[in-house]
Design a protein around this motif. Structure first.
Motif, mmCIF file in Angstrom:
data_model
loop_
_atom_site.group_PDB
_atom_site.id
_atom_site.type_symbol
_atom_site.label_atom_id
_atom_site.label_comp_id
_atom_site.label_asym_id
_atom_site.label_seq_id
_atom_site.Cartn_x
_atom_site.Cartn_y
_atom_site.Cartn_z
ATOM 1 N N GLU A 33 32.757 64.450 93.321
ATOM 2 C CA GLU A 33 33.286 64.031 92.019
ATOM 3 C C GLU A 33 32.420 62.990 91.329
ATOM 4 O OE1 GLU A 33 36.918 65.251 94.457
ATOM 5 O OE2 GLU A 33 34.949 64.358 94.784
ATOM 6 N N VAL A 34 31.656 62.217 92.094
ATOM 7 C CA VAL A 34 30.844 61.152 91.487
ATOM 8 C C VAL A 34 29.346 61.363 91.706
ATOM 9 C CG1 VAL A 34 32.700 59.448 91.692
ATOM 10 C CG2 VAL A 34 31.012 59.660 93.535
ATOM 11 N N LYS A 35 28.976 62.531 92.221
ATOM 12 C CA LYS A 35 27.577 62.796 92.555
ATOM 13 C C LYS A 35 26.665 62.638 91.339
ATOM 14 C CE LYS A 35 24.417 64.444 95.481
ATOM 15 N NZ LYS A 35 24.041 63.754 96.726
ATOM 16 N N LYS A 36 27.053 63.180 90.212
ATOM 17 C CA LYS A 36 26.220 63.132 89.001
ATOM 18 C C LYS A 36 26.006 61.685 88.557
ATOM 19 C CE LYS A 36 26.008 64.895 84.256
ATOM 20 N NZ LYS A 36 26.717 65.689 83.214
ATOM 21 N N GLN A 37 27.098 60.905 88.523
ATOM 22 C CA GLN A 37 26.982 59.505 88.099
ATOM 23 C C GLN A 37 26.175 58.697 89.109
ATOM 24 O OE1 GLN A 37 28.009 58.317 85.156
ATOM 25 N NE2 GLN A 37 27.060 56.357 85.673
ATOM 26 N N PHE A 38 26.355 59.012 90.378
ATOM 27 C CA PHE A 38 25.593 58.302 91.408
ATOM 28 C C PHE A 38 24.088 58.500 91.219
ATOM 29 C CE2 PHE A 38 23.307 58.561 95.465
ATOM 30 C CZ PHE A 38 23.452 57.265 95.916
ATOM 31 N N GLU A 39 23.678 59.712 90.909
ATOM 32 C CA GLU A 39 22.255 59.994 90.733
ATOM 33 C C GLU A 39 21.676 59.203 89.563
ATOM 34 O OE1 GLU A 39 20.281 61.508 92.716
ATOM 35 O OE2 GLU A 39 21.857 62.176 94.105
ATOM 36 N N ILE A 40 22.492 59.034 88.502
ATOM 37 C CA ILE A 40 22.041 58.229 87.356
ATOM 38 C C ILE A 40 21.816 56.783 87.786
ATOM 39 C CG2 ILE A 40 22.729 57.305 85.095
ATOM 40 C CD1 ILE A 40 24.306 59.954 84.683
ATOM 41 N N VAL A 41 22.793 56.232 88.487
ATOM 42 C CA VAL A 41 22.696 54.845 88.942
ATOM 43 C C VAL A 41 21.536 54.687 89.935
ATOM 44 C CG1 VAL A 41 23.909 52.988 90.172
ATOM 45 C CG2 VAL A 41 25.152 54.424 88.547
ATOM 46 N N LYS A 42 21.367 55.667 90.803
ATOM 47 C CA LYS A 42 20.287 55.627 91.791
ATOM 48 C C LYS A 42 18.926 55.557 91.102
ATOM 49 C CE LYS A 42 18.221 58.324 95.561
ATOM 50 N NZ LYS A 42 18.350 59.538 96.411
ATOM 51 N N ARG A 43 18.720 56.381 90.059
ATOM 52 C CA ARG A 43 17.440 56.371 89.339
ATOM 53 C C ARG A 43 17.167 55.012 88.709
ATOM 54 N NH1 ARG A 43 19.032 61.583 87.696
ATOM 55 N NH2 ARG A 43 19.675 60.839 85.634
ATOM 56 N N LEU A 44 18.218 54.389 88.173
ATOM 57 C CA LEU A 44 18.061 53.064 87.562
ATOM 58 C C LEU A 44 17.700 52.008 88.614
ATOM 59 C CD1 LEU A 44 21.142 53.123 85.158
ATOM 60 C CD2 LEU A 44 18.753 53.147 84.451
ATOM 61 N N LEU A 45 18.393 52.055 89.738
ATOM 62 C CA LEU A 45 18.185 51.042 90.771
ATOM 63 C C LEU A 45 16.808 51.151 91.431
ATOM 64 C CD1 LEU A 45 21.663 51.103 92.598
ATOM 65 C CD2 LEU A 45 20.811 49.311 91.103
ATOM 66 N N THR A 46 16.266 52.354 91.481
ATOM 67 C CA THR A 46 14.992 52.569 92.194
ATOM 68 C C THR A 46 13.791 52.687 91.264
ATOM 69 O OG1 THR A 46 15.461 54.964 92.239
ATOM 70 C CG2 THR A 46 16.122 53.679 94.179
ATOM 71 N N ARG A 47 13.993 52.465 89.959
ATOM 72 C CA ARG A 47 12.870 52.510 89.021
ATOM 73 C C ARG A 47 11.807 51.488 89.407
ATOM 74 N NH1 ARG A 47 15.169 52.344 82.978
ATOM 75 N NH2 ARG A 47 13.620 50.675 82.916
ATOM 76 N N GLU A 48 10.557 51.889 89.321
ATOM 77 C CA GLU A 48 9.469 50.999 89.731
ATOM 78 C C GLU A 48 9.331 49.789 88.819
ATOM 79 O OE1 GLU A 48 5.797 53.016 90.299
ATOM 80 O OE2 GLU A 48 6.577 54.336 91.884
ATOM 81 N N ASP A 49 9.702 49.949 87.546
ATOM 82 C CA ASP A 49 9.544 48.822 86.621
ATOM 83 C C ASP A 49 10.722 47.844 86.659
ATOM 84 O OD1 ASP A 49 11.240 50.737 85.542
ATOM 85 O OD2 ASP A 49 10.801 50.156 83.480
ATOM 86 N N VAL A 50 11.684 48.098 87.525
ATOM 87 C CA VAL A 50 12.827 47.175 87.689
ATOM 88 C C VAL A 50 12.604 46.363 88.963
ATOM 89 C CG1 VAL A 50 15.299 47.002 88.160
ATOM 90 C CG2 VAL A 50 14.484 48.660 86.483
ATOM 91 N N ASP A 51 12.461 45.040 88.793
ATOM 92 C CA ASP A 51 12.253 44.210 89.979
ATOM 93 C C ASP A 51 13.470 43.372 90.353
ATOM 94 O OD1 ASP A 51 12.281 42.218 88.082
ATOM 95 O OD2 ASP A 51 10.127 41.858 88.113
ATOM 96 N N THR A 52 14.435 43.228 89.419
ATOM 97 C CA THR A 52 15.624 42.413 89.680
ATOM 98 C C THR A 52 16.888 43.175 89.301
ATOM 99 O OG1 THR A 52 14.374 40.392 89.222
ATOM 100 C CG2 THR A 52 16.771 40.206 89.230
ATOM 101 N N ILE A 53 17.848 43.173 90.187
ATOM 102 C CA ILE A 53 19.121 43.861 89.952
ATOM 103 C C ILE A 53 20.232 42.821 89.903
ATOM 104 C CG2 ILE A 53 20.827 45.476 90.922
ATOM 105 C CD1 ILE A 53 18.359 46.782 92.391
ATOM 106 N N TYR A 54 21.034 42.836 88.853
ATOM 107 C CA TYR A 54 22.204 41.957 88.743
ATOM 108 C C TYR A 54 23.450 42.756 89.147
ATOM 109 C CZ TYR A 54 19.502 38.287 86.527
ATOM 110 O OH TYR A 54 18.597 37.292 86.288
#
Length: 636
Positions: A33-54
């Motif tokens: 049920e949440v697989k699609k949304q999880f993949e979106i969040v996963k891509r954001l969290l693992t982006r190379e240009d993101v060094d800090t997560i709040y």
């Protein structure tokens, strides 16, 4: 958390041979049920240009768990910086503060450990205990209840709550009421009437009479009526005022709302479930109208108390309560709030009390009537703490008529104080009037009656206008409502007889503010409990009763608050760094293994049959339905 068959296909079939199930490493999976949304969040969290997560999940144990799981399943690189935003409301000001003051997520390592342990605890107990009890008693239950199969679903908190409801129902069933009859005198002083209750004091014609109920009632109506007629035959006449004592009663504003108190009040006033209340509170929170709802605290923090003027200023623009907020600001009563019982940092764990933010007011016109009423309740409870106590004058009277003594209590409101803002006075007046008419409460005095009593001296003659006979009866324990059940869960430590253990778990209760409503909802959905939608009264189903009996036969500690609350206390100790995650886990594994082994090694279906037969008289409709099924050939 993955089901056992994901670890090994042999766990697909429920068998005593595969119990206890105690994996070394726990597996998790993303549900479809949440697989699609999880993949979106996963891509954001693992982006190379993101060094800090709040991390901005809910500020609490479960919110911490949710982010940690997402981080774990997404495979976020270890070198990324993670900062935890901890906020109590969703106003822009609070969010900016939370971001500016965000700590490295390592500061919340113990909180995360407690969250993982809570999930593993519920998982291991649920999987092992549900399987072993189903294997031992499921077939017998299905046979009794004319079902194809019956699963015995067991949970650490859920089963304890079910046991509390069944225990209360059994107390009601064995209760035998006593009917009694009381005599009340009607008295008049300076044109003001009040009533007084007769008691068989020393010198009474009925002193030591065996037909009395306690010393203020008769067991037989004819005895009471004969006494009333004897008293009436002596009229007209006067009684002598033997005692006229005055006391001042000061009633302070109640503490602020936490979630449990709000859920209880909403169940009582609006007849809605705790789950519905939580949804409304969450809606108000997301619209920036109130602070974080999943809180156990009923006080403010000293930091919030210093800034409380901002909340009050916003409330001046709310039509229903704006006048009260303006009054508080004008008289400056808010300035000393930090030195009152309504501010106490020691009573706060994660969050302070549930209060209005004074912001987000643009959302008010779009609220449903129920949401608007609940927002107003929260606002009125908040504003009440800035008002002085309500002051009552209480008079205790004793009157002598012949040889008989009558006693009266008169309570008059002298200073309204916080009652004028709380909105509770009208409801309380109505309830007191109803009780007064039933002879169960003090007289609610008027100003004229108070003046008459103030002028009356000891020994004064008081006119007697007549005598009433009123029937009463002893009452059984009250059934839980959805609201009172939430409070009972929060205060489960009070049910524990052992003083040392009770003190150890003080403040822990069973479940948490975030989970209690969901646990109750699950019990209803499982058809272990029945919830009356109109009254919010909770009763067990026959299936629920039999499951409690099955648990009682195999693992009775699961039904007692002591066990559940002590595990909850253990989680708190992990969270506070007082015990290690490894120590807690070792104790958990040992407990689950021992209890599963004991249950697997016994079978007492014959005792379950006895319980089933005993319960049938309380479920005649269910019994008749089963007979009809059998008459039709046994099809479900």
């Amino acid at each position: 958390m993955s089901y056992p068959e994901v670890y090994d296909a042999r766990y697909q079939k429920w068998s005593l041979d595969t119990l206890p199930f105690l994996p070394e490493e726990f597996r998790y999976e993303v549900i479809p049920e949440v697989k699609k949304q999880f993949e979106i969040v996963k891509r954001l969290l693992t982006r190379e240009d993101v060094d800090t997560i709040y991390i901005c999940t809910d500020s609490g144990r479960e919110g911490e768990y949710i982010y940690r799981l997402v981080d774990q399943m997404a495979g976020v690189p270890a070198e990324k910086i993670r900062k935890r935003v901890w906020i109590d409301s969703q106003t822009e000001e609070e969010i900016r503060r939370g971001v500016a003051e965000a700590k490295d997520w390592s500061a919340y390592r113990n909180l995360a450990a407690a969250a993982y342990l809570r999930a593993k605890e519920d998982y291991l107990m649920g999987i092992n205990f549900s399987r072993v009890l189903t294997l031992r008693y499921g077939a017998a239950l299905a046979s009794f209840l004319q079902q194809r199969y019956t699963v015995v679903s067991v949970g650490r908190v859920m089963t304890c709550v079910l046991g509390m409801v069944v225990r209360r129902e059994n107390e009601i069933r064995v209760f035998r009421k006593t009917v009694f009859y009381r005599i009340f005198g009607q008295f008049e002083l300076s044109g003001q009437r009040f009533f007084g209750e007769w008691r068989a004091e020393k010198g009474s014609a009925y002193e030591g009479f065996p037909g009395l109920y306690k010393n203020n009632g008769f067991l037989k109506k004819e005895d009471a009526e004969a006494f009333r007629q004897n008293l009436t035959a002596a009229l007209p006449g006067t009684a002598t005022l033997l005692k006229n004592e005055k006391k001042k009663e000061v009633k302070r504003p109640p503490l602020l709302y936490n979630l449990a108190e709000l859920q209880n009040d909403c169940a009582r006033r609006f007849k809605i479930s705790p789950d519905q209340t939580l949804k409304v509170a969450q809606e108000l929170y997301e619209k920036k109208l109130v602070t974080y709802p999943r809180t156990d605290a009923r006080v403010l923090s000293s930091a919030v108390a210093k800034e409380i003027q901002k909340n009050l200023s916003g409330l001046t623009r709310v039509q229903a309560v704006g006048g009260f907020a303006q009054e508080v600001l004008s008289n400056g009563s808010y300035k000393g709030i930090a030195k009152t019982r309504y501010t106490d940092d020691k009573q706060i764990t994660d969050h302070y009390a549930l209060i209005p933010t004074g912001q987000g007011l643009g959302a008010l016109p779009g609220l449903t009537p129920l949401s608007a009423q609940i927002y107003e309740m929260i606002a009125r409870r908040f504003l009440a703490v800035f008002y002085p106590p309500a002051v009552y004058e209480k008079r205790s009277l004793e009157l002598l008529f012949g040889r008989e003594h009558f006693f009266a209590g008169i309570r008059s409101l002298v200073e309204e104080g916080w009652l004028k803002v709380s909105g509770e006075k009208k409801q309380k007046d109505k309830e007191e009037k109803e009780k007064e008419e039933e002879g169960e409460a003090e007289n609610s005095g008027t100003a004229a009656l108070a003046a008459a009593l103030a002028a009356a001296k000891k020994g004064a003659a008081v006119e007697v206008k007549g005598f009433d006979l009123r029937e009463g009866e002893t009452s059984p324990p009250k059934r839980y409502t959805s609201g009172s059940m939430i409070l009972a869960m929060e205060n489960a430590g009070q049910l524990i007889e052992d003083e040392e253990l009770r003190s150890q778990i003080k403040g822990s209760g069973i479940g948490t503010s975030a989970t209690r409503a969901e646990i109750l909802k699950k019990l209803v959905n499982n058809k272990y409990l029945a919830l009356n939608g109109k009254t919010q009264i909770i009763t067990p189903t026959q299936l629920g009763e039999l499951i409690v009996e099955a648990v009682n036969l195999s693992m009775p500690p699961l039904l007692r608050p002591e066990l559940t609350a002590s595990w909850e206390k253990g989680l708190t100790m992990v969270q506070q760094g007082e015990i290690s995650e490894a120590d807690y886990m070792a104790k958990l594994r040992d407990f689950v293994a021992r209890r599963t082994g004991l249950a697997a090694g016994q079978s007492a279906s014959y005792k379950l049959r006895e319980a089933f037969e005993a319960s049938r008289q309380y479920y005649p409709a269910v019994t008749e339905k089963r007979r009809a099924v059998r008459r039709k050939g046994g099809s479900k």
